[in-house]
Motif scaffolding. Structure first.
Motif, PDB file in Angstrom:
ATOM      1  N   ALA A   1      -2.131  -3.698   2.010  1.00  0.00           N
ATOM      2  CA  ALA A   1      -0.771  -4.236   1.911  1.00  0.00           C
ATOM      3  C   ALA A   1      -0.005  -4.049   3.211  1.00  0.00           C
ATOM      4  O   ALA A   1       0.704  -4.952   3.664  1.00  0.00           O
TER       5      ALA A   1
ATOM      6  N   ARG B   1      -5.177  -4.971  -8.933  1.00  0.00           N
ATOM      7  CA  ARG B   1      -4.866  -3.959  -7.911  1.00  0.00           C
ATOM      8  C   ARG B   1      -4.065  -4.577  -6.768  1.00  0.00           C
ATOM      9  O   ARG B   1      -3.092  -3.973  -6.274  1.00  0.00           O
TER      10      ARG B   1
ATOM     11  N   ARG C   1      -0.528  -4.979  -7.872  1.00  0.00           N
ATOM     12  CA  ARG C   1       0.240  -3.722  -7.824  1.00  0.00           C
ATOM     13  C   ARG C   1       0.766  -3.450  -6.421  1.00  0.00           C
ATOM     14  O   ARG C   1       1.823  -2.836  -6.248  1.00  0.00           O
ATOM     15  N   HIS C   2       0.034  -3.911  -5.409  1.00  0.00           N
ATOM     16  CA  HIS C   2       0.462  -3.741  -4.022  1.00  0.00           C
ATOM     17  C   HIS C   2       1.373  -4.875  -3.553  1.00  0.00           C
ATOM     18  O   HIS C   2       1.821  -4.863  -2.405  1.00  0.00           O
TER      19      HIS C   2
ATOM     20  N   SER D   1       8.142  -2.022   3.927  1.00  0.00           N
ATOM     21  CA  SER D   1       6.834  -1.540   4.391  1.00  0.00           C
ATOM     22  C   SER D   1       6.998  -0.556   5.536  1.00  0.00           C
ATOM     23  O   SER D   1       6.297   0.460   5.597  1.00  0.00           O
TER      24      SER D   1
ATOM     25  N   ASP E   1      -5.468   3.383   0.225  1.00  0.00           N
ATOM     26  CA  ASP E   1      -5.265   2.348  -0.773  1.00  0.00           C
ATOM     27  C   ASP E   1      -4.189   1.362  -0.345  1.00  0.00           C
ATOM     28  O   ASP E   1      -4.264   0.171  -0.638  1.00  0.00           O
ATOM     29  N   ALA E   2      -3.172   1.874   0.356  1.00  0.00           N
ATOM     30  CA  ALA E   2      -2.045   1.022   0.765  1.00  0.00           C
ATOM     31  C   ALA E   2      -2.329   0.241   2.038  1.00  0.00           C
ATOM     32  O   ALA E   2      -1.542  -0.642   2.403  1.00  0.00           O
TER      33      ALA E   2
END
Length: 210
Positions: free
Chosen positions: A163, A61, A64-65, A89, A159-160
């Protein structure tokens, strides 16, 4: 194996993998695990007293970020933050939080809009206090995401977050742009109180330079 059994195992396993994800992510954000640090899943599993499976899921996971790169059967390496990653970003957070601002402001009650206005005041005050921009802004936009009425958007932002906090940890509004940014914050506050979702979205993107 039945679907019910599969779902039960998934439900039991996911919180543990999420806990490991948050643990490693926080260490990366705080610099405990700096760029190019090599993470070995067996060592993390031993440290957290879990099996290697949730550790691997968490690392996948994180990959993926873009926070790590996995080298199967060897190790996982923490990535570096390049100027391109910072720019990407800012673009991502600008557009996604812009959507959260637009939909959230339209759905907030008056009391909730006043709550956001208070958070914006704190965000503006933090401009000269050396507080990381993302840390200062996140209470505003996570609140708007949670009240956007869009579960997918709220989940995406949540979820982000790891990151974004890592990628924008050292990013600051340029000193020469502080006065203009204060004006944007003030206009954003007014848009929130007026329930103007379109203007809130535009200003959110402007404060993220997109």
């Amino acid at each position: 194996m039945s679907n019910a059994a599969t779902n039960t195992q998934g439900e039991a396993k996911q919180p543990l993998a999420d806990e490991v994800f948050q643990h490693i992510g926080r260490q990366i954000i705080d610099g405990v695990l700096p760029p190019h640090y090599r993470i070995r899943d067996v060592e993390v599993a031993e440290e957290l007293h879990v099996s290697r499976t949730p550790v691997r899921e968490a690392l996948q996971r994180l990959e993926r970020h873009g926070l790590v790169v996995m080298y199967p059967s060897r190790y996982t390496e923490v990535t570096d933050v390049t100027p391109e990653i910072v720019e990407q970003s800012l673009e991502f957070v600008g557009y996604q939080t812009g959507f959260a601002a637009r939909t959230g402001v339209l759905r907030l009650t008056l009391r909730q809009r006043e709550r956001v206005a208070t958070l914006v005041d704190r965000m503006s005050a933090a401009l000269d206090d050396g507080i990381p921009v993302t840390e200062a802004r996140w209470p505003v936009f996570s609140f708007l995401g949670e009240h956007s009425g869009n579960a997918s958007l709220a989940a995406l932002l949540d979820d982000a977050a790891v990151a974004l906090f890592r990628n924008l940890r050292d990013w600051r509004v340029p000193t020469e742009d502080h006065d203009r940014m204060r004006g944007i914050y003030a206009d954003f506050r007014d848009a929130v109180l007026a329930g103007d979702g379109d203007e809130a979205e535009r200003l959110t993107r402007e404060m993220h330079y997109v």
